[in-house]
Scaffold this motif. Structure first.
Motif, PDB file in Angstrom:
ATOM      1  N   SER A  78       0.759  -1.297  -0.190  1.00 26.05           N
ATOM      2  CA  SER A  78      -0.203   0.390   0.240  1.00 26.05           C
ATOM      3  C   SER A  78       0.384   1.216   0.080  1.00 26.05           C
ATOM      4  N   ARG A  79       1.791   1.238  -0.403  1.00 26.53           N
ATOM      5  CA  ARG A  79       3.074   2.032   0.127  1.00 26.53           C
ATOM      6  C   ARG A  79       3.236   2.531  -1.810  1.00 26.53           C
ATOM      7  N   TYR A  80       3.567   1.773  -2.602  1.00 28.92           N
ATOM      8  CA  TYR A  80       3.356   2.858  -3.899  1.00 28.92           C
ATOM      9  C   TYR A  80       2.264   2.135  -4.738  1.00 28.92           C
ATOM     10  N   ILE A  81       1.778   3.017  -5.948  1.00 27.21           N
ATOM     11  CA  ILE A  81       0.600   2.736  -7.526  1.00 27.21           C
ATOM     12  C   ILE A  81       2.083   3.011  -8.588  1.00 27.21           C
ATOM     13  N   PHE A  82       1.307   1.816  -8.870  1.00 31.25           N
ATOM     14  CA  PHE A  82       2.251   1.522 -10.203  1.00 31.25           C
ATOM     15  C   PHE A  82       0.906   2.213 -11.081  1.00 31.25           C
ATOM     16  N   PHE A  83       0.974   2.701 -12.554  1.00 30.26           N
ATOM     17  CA  PHE A  83       0.522   3.620 -13.249  1.00 30.26           C
ATOM     18  C   PHE A  83       1.092   2.998 -15.249  1.00 30.26           C
ATOM     19  N   THR A  84       0.517   3.618 -15.841  1.00 37.26           N
ATOM     20  CA  THR A  84       1.168   3.637 -17.015  1.00 37.26           C
ATOM     21  C   THR A  84       1.219   5.085 -16.911  1.00 37.26           C
ATOM     22  N   GLN A  85       1.894   5.772 -17.577  1.00 38.79           N
ATOM     23  CA  GLN A  85       2.053   7.401 -18.682  1.00 38.79           C
ATOM     24  C   GLN A  85       1.973   7.318 -19.953  1.00 38.79           C
ATOM     25  N   SER A  86       1.466   8.106 -20.253  1.00 36.40           N
ATOM     26  CA  SER A  86       1.035   8.778 -21.765  1.00 36.40           C
ATOM     27  C   SER A  86       1.707   9.823 -22.402  1.00 36.40           C
ATOM     28  N   ASP A  87       1.838   9.136 -23.581  1.00 36.18           N
ATOM     29  CA  ASP A  87       2.589  10.565 -24.086  1.00 36.18           C
ATOM     30  C   ASP A  87       1.471  11.435 -25.002  1.00 36.18           C
ATOM     31  N   GLU A  88       1.609  12.576 -25.325  1.00 37.26           N
ATOM     32  CA  GLU A  88       1.080  13.514 -26.105  1.00 37.26           C
ATOM     33  C   GLU A  88      -0.443  13.132 -27.181  1.00 37.26           C
ATOM     34  N   ARG A  89       0.327  11.987 -27.312  1.00 39.79           N
ATOM     35  CA  ARG A  89      -0.381  11.198 -29.178  1.00 39.79           C
ATOM     36  C   ARG A  89      -1.964  10.006 -27.803  1.00 39.79           C
ATOM     37  N   ARG A  91      -0.619   6.948 -26.295  1.00 43.57           N
ATOM     38  CA  ARG A  91       0.008   6.058 -26.193  1.00 43.57           C
ATOM     39  C   ARG A  91       0.849   6.270 -25.046  1.00 43.57           C
ATOM     40  N   GLN A  92      -0.117   4.571 -24.581  1.00 43.30           N
ATOM     41  CA  GLN A  92       0.628   3.895 -23.135  1.00 43.30           C
ATOM     42  C   GLN A  92       2.182   3.354 -23.325  1.00 43.30           C
ATOM     43  N   ASN A  93       3.186   4.690 -22.960  1.00 42.72           N
ATOM     44  CA  ASN A  93       4.654   4.376 -23.364  1.00 42.72           C
ATOM     45  C   ASN A  93       5.756   4.388 -22.038  1.00 42.72           C
ATOM     46  N   ALA A  94       4.798   4.365 -20.897  1.00 43.21           N
ATOM     47  CA  ALA A  94       6.189   4.086 -19.913  1.00 43.21           C
ATOM     48  C   ALA A  94       5.121   3.464 -18.743  1.00 43.21           C
ATOM     49  N   LYS A 106       9.082   7.066  -9.702  1.00 40.06           N
ATOM     50  CA  LYS A 106       9.961   6.639 -10.614  1.00 40.06           C
ATOM     51  C   LYS A 106      10.019   6.093 -12.329  1.00 40.06           C
ATOM     52  N   THR A 107      10.539   6.230 -13.406  1.00 37.71           N
ATOM     53  CA  THR A 107       9.772   5.829 -14.901  1.00 37.71           C
ATOM     54  C   THR A 107      10.541   4.660 -14.404  1.00 37.71           C
ATOM     55  N   ILE A 108       9.947   2.986 -14.500  1.00 34.71           N
ATOM     56  CA  ILE A 108      11.083   1.428 -14.249  1.00 34.71           C
ATOM     57  C   ILE A 108      10.862   1.331 -15.209  1.00 34.71           C
ATOM     58  N   TRP A 152      11.719   1.455  -1.561  1.00 34.20           N
ATOM     59  CA  TRP A 152      12.362   1.906  -2.162  1.00 34.20           C
ATOM     60  C   TRP A 152      13.539   2.892  -3.475  1.00 34.20           C
ATOM     61  N   ASP A 153      14.308   2.447  -2.201  1.00 32.36           N
ATOM     62  CA  ASP A 153      15.871   2.931  -2.814  1.00 32.36           C
ATOM     63  C   ASP A 153      15.887   1.118  -3.749  1.00 32.36           C
ATOM     64  N   SER A 154      15.627   0.009  -3.603  1.00 25.93           N
ATOM     65  CA  SER A 154      16.249  -1.117  -4.366  1.00 25.93           C
ATOM     66  C   SER A 154      15.810  -0.463  -5.677  1.00 25.93           C
ATOM     67  N   ASP A 155      16.243  -1.443  -6.542  1.00 23.80           N
ATOM     68  CA  ASP A 155      16.371  -1.678  -7.886  1.00 23.80           C
ATOM     69  C   ASP A 155      15.105  -1.765  -8.385  1.00 23.80           C
TER      70      ASP A 155
END
Length: 189
Positions: A78-89, A91-94, A106-108, A152-155
């Motif tokens: 419950s400490r982290y939220i995972f999500f996709t980020q979209s570019d200007e078009r 498109r889920q790219n991150a 962080k972008t993983i 959080w500080d792990s790889d």
């Protein structure tokens, strides 16, 4: 009642002069203390994130930007939220992870191919984040261990699983169970 869409629509209409296009629910954190949903104000499918403290009923301050398509999930701790980020078009790219406590993102993983889009699924045992990148019948899969003791500080670098070439189909359920098997094997070494 955790979320009354009628109240959200009424409040948004009062504040902005029109109702939102959509409310998208992510759900309750695993520790049952926080609740997350998104509001698409104008139909552009970029959601303003709302995190609500279930004990006080008040919104939690955060620094999450608008999330395209509101593809998000809580981590098991419950400490982290995972999500996709979209570019200007749109498109889920991150693939990103947000720390609720420190308000850092962080972008993983990223996908540079403009014909592909990213997605993810949290495994049934809540230990694995399966990251997919797909387009035109081709897939690549990688995973990140997100279970007990994740700091959080792990790889956060994803481990590549395999790539599937055009025309090969596989079910996500099979992929997730395979990832769980591989992760358990890795954990037990």
């Amino acid at each position: 009642i955790l979320l009354d869409e009628n109240d959200i629509f009424a409040q948004h209409t009062t504040e902005h002069g029109k109702p939102p296009a959509e409310v998208s629910v992510v759900g309750t954190s695993h520790n049952h203390k926080l609740f997350m949903y998104g509001i698409d104000a104008d139909g552009a499918e970029r959601y303003d994130v709302v995190i609500k403290d279930l004990e006080s009923g008040k919104p939690v301050e955060h620094k999450l930007e608008k999330i395209g398509h509101m593809m998000a999930a809580w981590s098991p701790c419950s400490r982290y939220i995972f999500f996709t980020q979209s570019d200007e078009r749109m498109r889920q790219n991150a693939m990103c992870v947000y720390n609720v406590e420190t308000q850092e993102t962080k972008t993983i993983a990223t996908e540079e191919n403009t014909l592909y889009r990213m997605g993810f699924e949290v495994s049934n045992c809540d230990d694995i984040l399966l990251i997919t990148s797909r387009g035109h019948g081709e897939f690549s899969y990688s995973f990140v261990y997100i279970g007990e003791g994740r700091e959080w500080d792990s790889d956060w670098t994803p481990t590549s699983l395999w790539e599937m070439q055009k025309g090969v189909k596989a079910s996500i359920a099979f992929q997730v169970s395979t990832v769980e098997y591989l992760a358990n094997k890795k954990k037990n070494k």
